[in-house]
Enzyme design. Structure first.
Site, PDB file in Angstrom:
ATOM      1  CG  ASP A   1      -1.957  -1.062   0.994  1.00 59.37           C
ATOM      2  OD1 ASP A   1      -2.426  -1.528  -0.124  1.00 59.37           O
ATOM      3  OD2 ASP A   1      -2.551  -1.644   2.129  1.00 59.37           O
TER       4      ASP A   1
ATOM      5  CG  ASP B   1     -18.238  -1.800 -13.759  1.00 61.34           C
ATOM      6  OD1 ASP B   1     -19.512  -1.912 -14.277  1.00 61.34           O
ATOM      7  OD2 ASP B   1     -17.595  -0.987 -13.737  1.00 61.34           O
ATOM      8  CB  ILE B   2     -21.898  -4.614 -16.120  1.00 61.62           C
ATOM      9  CG1 ILE B   2     -21.045  -3.894 -16.888  1.00 61.62           C
ATOM     10  CG2 ILE B   2     -22.908  -3.468 -15.588  1.00 61.62           C
ATOM     11  CD1 ILE B   2     -21.799  -3.454 -18.473  1.00 61.62           C
ATOM     12  N   PRO B   3     -20.670  -7.625 -15.729  1.00 61.87           N
ATOM     13  CG  PRO B   3     -21.850  -9.447 -15.314  1.00 61.87           C
ATOM     14  CD  PRO B   3     -21.996  -8.053 -15.357  1.00 61.87           C
ATOM     15  CD  GLU B   4     -19.438  -9.260 -21.949  1.00 62.88           C
ATOM     16  OE1 GLU B   4     -19.414 -10.073 -21.330  1.00 62.88           O
ATOM     17  OE2 GLU B   4     -18.219  -8.855 -22.697  1.00 62.88           O
ATOM     18  CB  THR B   5     -17.110  -3.595 -17.213  1.00 59.66           C
ATOM     19  OG1 THR B   5     -18.105  -2.900 -18.200  1.00 59.66           O
ATOM     20  CG2 THR B   5     -16.096  -2.521 -16.998  1.00 59.66           C
TER      21      THR B   5
ATOM     22  NE  ARG C   1      -4.385  -3.472  12.494  1.00 61.23           N
ATOM     23  CZ  ARG C   1      -4.201  -3.508  10.993  1.00 61.23           C
ATOM     24  NH1 ARG C   1      -3.646  -4.420  10.518  1.00 61.23           N
ATOM     25  NH2 ARG C   1      -4.691  -2.611  10.273  1.00 61.23           N
TER      26      ARG C   1
ATOM     27  CE  LYS D   1      -4.023  -6.519  -0.167  1.00 58.29           C
ATOM     28  NZ  LYS D   1      -4.912  -5.413  -0.735  1.00 58.29           N
TER      29      LYS D   1
ATOM     30  CE  LYS E   1     -10.611  -5.332  -0.865  1.00 58.30           C
ATOM     31  NZ  LYS E   1      -9.312  -5.097  -0.969  1.00 58.30           N
TER      32      LYS E   1
ATOM     33  CG  ASP F   1      -7.130  -6.509  -3.152  1.00 59.43           C
ATOM     34  OD1 ASP F   1      -8.390  -6.831  -3.332  1.00 59.43           O
ATOM     35  OD2 ASP F   1      -7.127  -5.912  -1.941  1.00 59.43           O
TER      36      ASP F   1
ATOM     37  N   GLY G   1      -0.273  -5.576   6.200  1.00 57.99           N
ATOM     38  CA  GLY G   1       0.242  -4.395   5.554  1.00 57.99           C
ATOM     39  C   GLY G   1       0.951  -3.592   6.652  1.00 57.99           C
ATOM     40  NE  ARG G   2      -3.049  -0.097   8.153  1.00 61.94           N
ATOM     41  CZ  ARG G   2      -4.469   0.366   8.189  1.00 61.94           C
ATOM     42  NH1 ARG G   2      -4.739   1.502   8.506  1.00 61.94           N
ATOM     43  NH2 ARG G   2      -5.290  -0.544   7.799  1.00 61.94           N
TER      44      ARG G   2
ATOM     45  CB  THR H   1     -11.421  -7.043   7.645  1.00 57.28           C
ATOM     46  OG1 THR H   1     -10.410  -6.149   6.664  1.00 57.28           O
ATOM     47  CG2 THR H   1     -11.370  -8.533   7.425  1.00 57.28           C
TER      48      THR H   1
ATOM     49  CD  GLN I   1      -8.114  -4.034   7.838  1.00 53.28           C
ATOM     50  OE1 GLN I   1      -9.581  -4.118   7.825  1.00 53.28           O
ATOM     51  NE2 GLN I   1      -7.310  -4.159   7.135  1.00 53.28           N
TER      52      GLN I   1
END
Ligand code: C5P
Length: 247
Positions: free
Chosen positions: A15, A71-75, A186, A37, A68, A66, A217-218, A122, A197
């Site tokens: 990140d 959107d619509i399936p075609e995109t 954590r 990631k 996430k 990552d 991450g952190r 999370t 989180q």
């Protein structure tokens, strides 16, 4: 799935905003974690070239993209075609658009990339689920995670992303047929300033309860010695795996 080593179960969240920062972290951590990631911050900052920059650090380096997608399936199909070209290990798609989107995602990888369904972030608590209009029968995060995990499984996803608080229930129902990746990690006694989180657990607890991978991450990035912090987490994972086997 080949059984990953303790170190290989750590997915480090890159990140940061620039390729330069990402490369420095990959150089520092490539022998101490199993995967890197790339999330929205880095991808929006640098574009797809960041994937190749991370992968080129060593032949062992693995990338989890990552995005996430939601959107619509075609995109999403189009976006995944591009992701396929880069050779990433995992790509995330939100489960709350239902089976159609997840199925399209799985089909459009052509088996080259593993799709993980994001169940419930999370950073969301039970109160947040009420706020966003989730009905009374699914307001308990565990119930909603299980509901969405069933959709992910039916769509043919390789695995799901959920917090450590739900791992046990997910593994009880799906066993090894669904890989579980757990963020919101954590260290015991570690407080992070302005932490977003909410559903958090320790590395030990997540793995003991059945998580296959953890996203960190952190707790690594902010440590005075990130490589040492990653090694300590790998030790915790090793112990959790031993205890899990005994139980
Ligand atoms: O350990 P830390 O909280 O810093 O990790 C943050 C990372 O976890 C972010 O990259 C965020 O995208 C990721 N995350 C995730 N899935 C969630 C929640 C957070 O991958 N459900």
């Amino acid at each position: 799935m080949k059984t990953p080593s303790p170190k290989d179960r750590i997915i480090f969240a890159l990140d940061v905003s620039t390729i330069k920062e990402a490369e420095e972290l990959v150089r520092l951590l490539k022998d101490h974690v199993g995967m890197f990631k790339i999330g929205l911050q880095l991808f929006v900052g640098e574009g797809p070239k960041v994937i190749d920059a991370v992968l080129s650090q060593s032949s062992q380096t693995k990338v989890f993209l990552d995005m996430k997608f939601h959107d619509i399936p075609e995109t999403v199909r189009g976006a995944l075609k591009s992701a396929n070209m880069h050779g990433v290990e995992f790509v995330t798609v939100h489960c709350d658009e239902g089976k159609g989107l997840l199925k399209t995602a799985v089909e459009s990888t052509g088996g080259k990339t593993n799709i993980l369904g994001v169940t419930v972030l999370t950073s969301l608590s039970k109160d947040d689920l009420v706020d966003i209009g989730i009905g009374p029968e699914l307001r308990d995060p565990e119930k909603l995670v299980l509901h969405r995990a069933r959709i992910a499984k039916a769509a043919g996803c390789y695995g799901i992303v959920c917090s450590g608080e739900e791992v046990k229930a997910v593994k009880k129902e799906f066993g090894d047929s669904l890989v579980v990746v757990t963020p919101g990690i954590r260290l015991a006694g570690d407080k992070i300033k302005n932490d977003d989180q909410k559903r958090i657990v320790t590395p030990y607890q997540a793995i003991y309860d059945g998580a296959d991978y953890i996203v960190v991450g952190r707790p690594i990035r902010n440590a005075p010695d990130p490589a040492r912090a990653a090694d300590a987490i790998a030790k915790e994972i090793e112990q959790a795996l031993k205890d899990r086997k005994k139980s």
